[in-house]
Scaffold this motif. Structure first.
Motif, PDB file in Angstrom:
ATOM      1  N   TRP A   8     -36.727  80.345  60.101  1.00  0.00           N
ATOM      2  CA  TRP A   8     -35.955  79.661  59.059  1.00  0.00           C
ATOM      3  C   TRP A   8     -35.464  80.687  58.040  1.00  0.00           C
ATOM      4  N   LYS A  10     -33.037  80.847  55.983  1.00  0.00           N
ATOM      5  CA  LYS A  10     -32.473  80.402  54.706  1.00  0.00           C
ATOM      6  C   LYS A  10     -33.524  79.841  53.754  1.00  0.00           C
ATOM      7  N   TRP A  11     -34.769  79.747  54.201  1.00  0.00           N
ATOM      8  CA  TRP A  11     -35.850  79.241  53.356  1.00  0.00           C
ATOM      9  C   TRP A  11     -36.534  80.406  52.648  1.00  0.00           C
ATOM     10  N   GLU A  12     -36.869  80.200  51.391  1.00  0.00           N
ATOM     11  CA  GLU A  12     -37.571  81.215  50.592  1.00  0.00           C
ATOM     12  C   GLU A  12     -39.009  80.743  50.368  1.00  0.00           C
ATOM     13  N   LYS A  29     -38.576  76.828  49.522  1.00  0.00           N
ATOM     14  CA  LYS A  29     -37.404  76.145  48.965  1.00  0.00           C
ATOM     15  C   LYS A  29     -36.140  76.699  49.598  1.00  0.00           C
ATOM     16  N   ARG A  30     -35.106  75.872  49.533  1.00  0.00           N
ATOM     17  CA  ARG A  30     -33.791  76.245  50.050  1.00  0.00           C
ATOM     18  C   ARG A  30     -32.753  75.637  49.132  1.00  0.00           C
ATOM     19  N   THR A  36     -31.655  72.097  45.153  1.00  0.00           N
ATOM     20  CA  THR A  36     -32.849  72.724  45.702  1.00  0.00           C
ATOM     21  C   THR A  36     -33.627  71.710  46.531  1.00  0.00           C
TER      22      THR A  36
END
Length: 69
Positions: A8, A10-12, A29-30, A36
């Motif tokens: 994933w 794009k996920w932080e 989070k994304r 968000t």
């Protein structure tokens, strides 16, 4: 956490929420179009311990069959 970024990208990862016998749970989070989105991501380790790997070898499984498991 590089394993999560591979699946994933794009996920932080924000923080580690906890861990147990089989793995860890992370808060992530994304941001999409200014919104968000929050999620929990669980990383499960199978087999989860070196003792489990030893048991599998003792029962006759090969290195390859353990990796396939």
């Amino acid at each position: 956490m590089e394993e999560i970024k591979k699946v994933w990208p794009k996920w932080e990862i924000v923080e580690k929420l906890g861990e147990g016998g089989f793995g860890e749970v992370y808060k992530a989070k994304r941001e999409i179009l200014g919104e968000t989105t929050w999620s929990a991501i669980k990383i499960v380790h199978i087999p989860h311990s070196t003792s489990e790997i030893k048991e599998m070898k003792t029962s006759g499984l090969t290195e390859d069959s353990i990796k396939d498991y």
